[in-house]
Design an enzyme around this catalytic site. Structure first.
Site, short mmCIF file in Angstrom:
data_model
loop_
_atom_site.label_atom_id
_atom_site.label_comp_id
_atom_site.label_asym_id
_atom_site.label_seq_id
_atom_site.Cartn_x
_atom_site.Cartn_y
_atom_site.Cartn_z
N HIS A 86 7.60 10.91 26.03
CA HIS A 86 7.87 11.66 24.76
C HIS A 86 9.37 11.50 24.35
O HIS A 86 10.10 11.60 23.50
CB HIS A 86 7.31 12.91 24.21
CG HIS A 86 7.20 13.44 22.95
ND1 HIS A 86 6.44 12.56 22.07
CD2 HIS A 86 7.37 14.49 22.44
CE1 HIS A 86 6.34 13.26 20.83
NE2 HIS A 86 6.99 14.59 21.11
N ASP A 107 4.23 7.82 26.20
CA ASP A 107 3.92 9.00 25.56
C ASP A 107 2.41 9.26 25.17
O ASP A 107 2.04 8.52 24.09
CB ASP A 107 4.73 8.88 24.17
CG ASP A 107 4.57 10.15 23.17
OD1 ASP A 107 3.96 10.86 23.62
OD2 ASP A 107 5.50 10.20 22.31
N SER A 163 9.45 13.19 17.13
CA SER A 163 8.00 13.79 16.96
C SER A 163 7.57 14.37 15.53
O SER A 163 7.45 13.40 14.99
CB SER A 163 8.14 14.93 17.99
OG SER A 163 7.08 15.54 18.43
#
Ligand SMILES: *[C@@H]1O[C@H](CO)[C@@H](O)[C@H](O)[C@H]1NC(C)=O
Ligand SMILES: *[C@@H]1O[C@H](CO)[C@@H](O)[C@H](O)[C@H]1NC(C)=O
Ligand SMILES: *[C@@H]1O[C@H](CO)[C@@H](O)[C@H](O)[C@H]1NC(C)=O
Ligand SMILES: *[C@@H]1O[C@H](CO)[C@@H](O)[C@H](O)[C@H]1NC(C)=O
Ligand SMILES: *[C@@H]1O[C@H](CO)[C@@H](O)[C@H](O)[C@H]1NC(C)=O
Ligand SMILES: *[C@@H]1O[C@H](CO)[C@@H](O)[C@H](O)[C@H]1NC(C)=O
Ligand SMILES: *[C@@H]1O[C@H](CO)[C@@H](O)[C@H](O)[C@H]1NC(C)=O
Ligand SMILES: *[C@@H]1O[C@H](CO)[C@@H](O)[C@H](O)[C@H]1NC(C)=O
Ligand SMILES: *[C@@H]1O[C@H](CO)[C@@H](O)[C@H](O)[C@H]1NC(C)=O
Length: 719
Positions: free
Chosen positions: A684, A652, A571
């Site tokens: 994610h 995601d 991320s």
């Protein structure tokens, strides 16, 4: 997968202390322990994945709070989705049975006793997959409850079994937010429903009593929805212990929901005599005092006279400080009024997370991040707004906690070395450990605090920054281990002393690395300024902090080999890894790993929660002065040269997979050694156990090759 099983067994048999990915994935996972009203036992769920069976078993277990003894409850988890205690009873429970004999796709509610698994009675049949049960035992003897489910635009609960099958698959939108987290938006929204189980000779659902309490709220931009997606749950609503009043949060109805985080606390009477109204929305006392952001955790006091909740000030900043508020609530025959707003944590430079009232309704226990862990604190209502609470807990991180009848806390915690500890903490501060997973689970045997340490170092802005260190289990004094430098996501988040089933630093360390995980600018739990300072600075301050951290390690940690180090992150940590690839620090690593990270900031508008980028990049992509162009890894392709492993998942929607694909395609085109791993069925995160195993194996294969010269022994999909 046979191979991995044998591998795990062989390691266990050799007596090595190391924890392997198989052991991480195959170890029992335990939820928080929830105490019975009399404080004698606590209920928790325990699940375990078996590579042999390729399946997961789940059980409801009982923890004896005197002895620490754990036993099966006898309640069948494959039939029971949720169990809650009946307040005021000793051992009474209400549970949601995931099936409904008469309505496909529905569920049923049962009342029983924890000591009598076969004696439960069916009390209500619900026509949709409701969850998130909360129960009040009212003075009349009726049980009042709240549950939630998806609902049609007209407010009726949605049961997918009865949904009409559309003739085409087209999805048509005219609002920003066509998709969120890992799904595309449909017309349905979540709603909270209130019901009454009438007490006669036995309980039964009162006629027409299941009522959608979000109905009647006027909106101009955002249709009310509770729990707030994608992570909200039953913590987004509450019922007063006397069963008279409810409270819930829902997003600001007059603001576009992709643009703003603002949400308000609504209250109303359970009897349905009035619609829900917000007390901290526009023009309220709270709003006039500057509290306009997201609200959370509405929680009634045991005497039903007060409501505590948290709120942020800014209306589009998801990482603003969560402050604790308390109001008086009065329900006068259905007319609910709120008064006497108290800013309980006004002067405390931390964010409040969970809220739990003391039994006497005179103080509130909370938990919150504090110096690299989650700790408990207490706020007496008699204190003034300048009150600074002391931390009641120390080393490990609290996952959840409850207050027992004698005001002790029952804490469910974890740490880098234990997936679950249960302990009680007396009002005098005496801690009694009831259970520690590391002592019980063979998968975790040998783990302990001896591999864990922390240090502080000076960052770019001259402030003291925190970092945690995890050594391999079989660490030998005098030897050096290559550095695994791991950057956390958020960026407003933290590397805490907590267990993770996705980025477990002991598992990484036991591949033969020293993991160092810094908390640079943007991190939470060290004061709001450090968190806020990353705004408009994604590639500047935190990058320099990470460089200073690396230099500190090289200079001071003589057991770390920085010549053969690797760097990884997911991320924002993936963005930072790409930014490191783009700059000088990238040349100091043998390999990089980016999981679902931004590679092209100019593509940021393909994300969903637009408030996030508008805040973090100082404006929209078309605003003068915004910083999208300033920190774009794609503008530094000329420097990309360190071997990089790229993971990006199809579901995601927060960071679309095009970022990972474009990164990989450029690396390949430039001849930089690289691999691309995609999971079509993951968001994610990587949650499926077999996917998680493959994720670990392929990342470790990559870093062990470039850092330690081990063979790159898997063959990717070819031409
Ligand atoms: C639990 O419920 C399932 C589904 O109804 C059933 O197949 C199983 O036998 C039950 N297990 C026990 C231990 O009662
Ligand atoms: C509700 O609470 C009362 C005490 O206030 C208790 O006597 C009663 O048993 C409780 N109801 C149930 C169903 O447990
Ligand atoms: C759950 O409900 C089913 C009927 O839908 C019933 O057969 C089963 O016994 C129930 N189980 C429990 C534990 O309540
Ligand atoms: C609400 O809408 C759904 C789907 O169109 C429909 O099946 C249901 O009957 C409606 N409920 C009411 C009360 O009109
Ligand atoms: C709730 O609001 C709706 C829509 O504004 C209105 O029709 C209804 O009468 C209200 N209900 C009550 C109990 O005030
Ligand atoms: C969303 O926010 C941006 C930035 O403030 C603004 O320009 C835009 O008009 C907003 N869109 C909606 C639908 O409110
Ligand atoms: C509170 O935190 C400090 C470190 O910040 C620690 O030394 C102390 O032991 C903690 N207190 C308790 C009661 O755990
Ligand atoms: C971004 O906005 C914040 C808050 O207004 C401000 O402090 C900061 O200087 C801005 N950063 C940039 C790079 O413009
Ligand atoms: C390459 O890295 C150097 C050192 O960080 C930096 O000065 C330079 O601007 C970078 N070049 C490109 C094209 O990004």
């Amino acid at each position: 997968m046979r191979f991995s099983l044998t591998f795990a067994t062989a390691l266990a048999a050799s007596g090595a202390l190391a924890i392997t990915p198989e052991q991480l994935i195959g170890a029992p996972r335990r939820g928080a322990a929830v105490p019975s009203p009399n404080g004698k036992v606590a209920l928790f769920d325990e699940s375990q994945y078996s590579f042999e069976e390729e399946g997961r078993t789940v059980a409801w277990k009982l923890l004896n709070l005197e002895t620490g003894e754990i036993k099966e409850s006898g309640f069948n988890t494959s039939e029971i989705n949720e169990i809650v205690w009946i307040p005021g009873s000793e051992t009474g429970i209400v549970y949601i049975n995931g099936t409904n004999e008469n309505i496909p796709g529905g569920v049923s509610i049962w009342v029983g006793d924890i000591n009598d698994p076969s004696g439960s009675e069916l009390v209500a049949e619900l026509n949709a997959p409701f969850s998130g049960l909360k129960v009040a035992n009212s003075t009349s003897g009726d049980l009042k409850f709240l549950v939630n489910a998806l609902a049609y635009p007209n407010g009726t609960a949605f049961n997918p079994e009865f949904a009409a099958t559309p003739k085409h698959t087209g999805r048509l939108y005219e609002n920003i937010y066509p998709r969120h987290w890992d799904h595309w938006l449909t017309k349905e929204r979540y709603a909270v429903f209130a019901g009454t189980l009438q007490s006669k000779s036995k309980y039964s659902l009162a006629d027409n009593s299941l009522r959608n309490i979000l109905q009647g709220i006027e909106y101009t931009a955002t249709r009310p929805e509770t729990p707030i997606q994608p992570f909200g749950g039953s913590g987004d609503y509450d019922i007063s212990p006397d069963g008279e009043t409810y409270a819930f949060i829902t997003k600001a109805p007059h603001l576009n929901k992709a643009n703003y985080t603002a949400s308000y606390v609504y209250v109303g009477p359970i009897d349905g005599s009035a619609n829900a109204t917000a007390f901290n929305g526009p023009d309220s006392e709270a709003s006039k005092a500057g509290h306009k952001g997201a609200s959370g955790s509405p929680t009634f006091s045991p005497d039903s006279k007060k409501l505590a909740y948290v709120q942020q000030d800014e209306d589009y900043y998801e990482s603003d400080r969560w402050q604790l508020y308390v109001v008086d609530v009065k329900n006068d025959g259905g007319k609910v009024s709120v008064s006497n707003l108290k800013e309980a944590s006004k002067s405390w430079d931390r964010s409040v997370s969970a809220i739990k009232w003391a039994p006497d309704s005179k103080s509130i226990f909370v938990d919150g991040e504090d110096y690299g862990r989650v700790r408990a604190f207490n706020f007496p209502l008699s204190e003034k707004e300048d009150f600074q609470p002391k931390n009641l807990t120390g080393t490990t991180s609290i996952t959840d906690f409850f207050v027992l009848p004698d005001s002790s806390l029952l804490v469910s915690a974890s740490a880098a070395w234990t997936s679950r500890d249960f302990y009680t903490l007396s009002p005098k501060g005496e801690q009694k450990v009831l259970f520690s997973a590391t002592e019980k689970d063979e998968e975790l045997s040998g783990l302990g605090p001896h591999t864990y340490s922390e240090f502080f170092y000076k960052g770019a802005a001259g402030v003291e920054l925190h970092a945690l260190v995890v050594k391999p289990s079989n660490f030998k004094e005098g030897e050096k281990y290559p550095l695994a430098y791991v950057i956390h996501g958020g960026p407003q988040g933290a590397n805490n002393n907590a267990w993770s089933t996705r980025w477990n630093y002991q598992v990484w360390a036991d591949q033969g690395y020293v993991v160092v995980a810094p908390n640079p600018t943007g991190s939470t739990g060290f004061g709001q300024k450090l968190t806020d300072d990353i705004q408009g600075e994604w590639g500047s301050l935190p990058y320099e902090d990470v460089v200073f951290g690396w230099q500190y390690i090289k200079k001071n940690l003589d057991f770390v080999d920085t010549e053969n180090g690797i760097c990884a992150g997911a991320s924002y940590g993936g963005f930072m890894t790409n930014w490191i690839q783009s700059h000088e620090l990238g040349r100091e690593f043998k390999a990089l790993v980016t999981h679902d990270g931004i590679s092209q900031t100019l593509g940021a508008y393909a994300s969903e929660e637009l408030w996030f980028i508008r805040h973090d990049f100082n404006g929209t992509i078309y605003d003068e002065g915004s910083t999208y162009k300033k920190f774009n890894p794609f503008d530094h392709i000329a420097n990309w040269s360190t071997p990089q492993f790229v993971i990006h998942n199809t579901l995601d929607y927060r960071l679309p997979e095009s970022d990972g694909l474009a990164l990989f395609n450029v690396l390949q085109s430039k001849g930089v050694p690289s691999r691309f791993l995609n999971f079509p069925d993951e968001n994610h995160w990587v949650l499926n156990p077999q996917n998680s195993l493959f994720w670990h194996q392929e990342i470790f294969n990559w870093i062990n090759h470039y850092s330690k010269g081990e063979p790159l022994d898997t063959v990717p999909i070819g031409e």
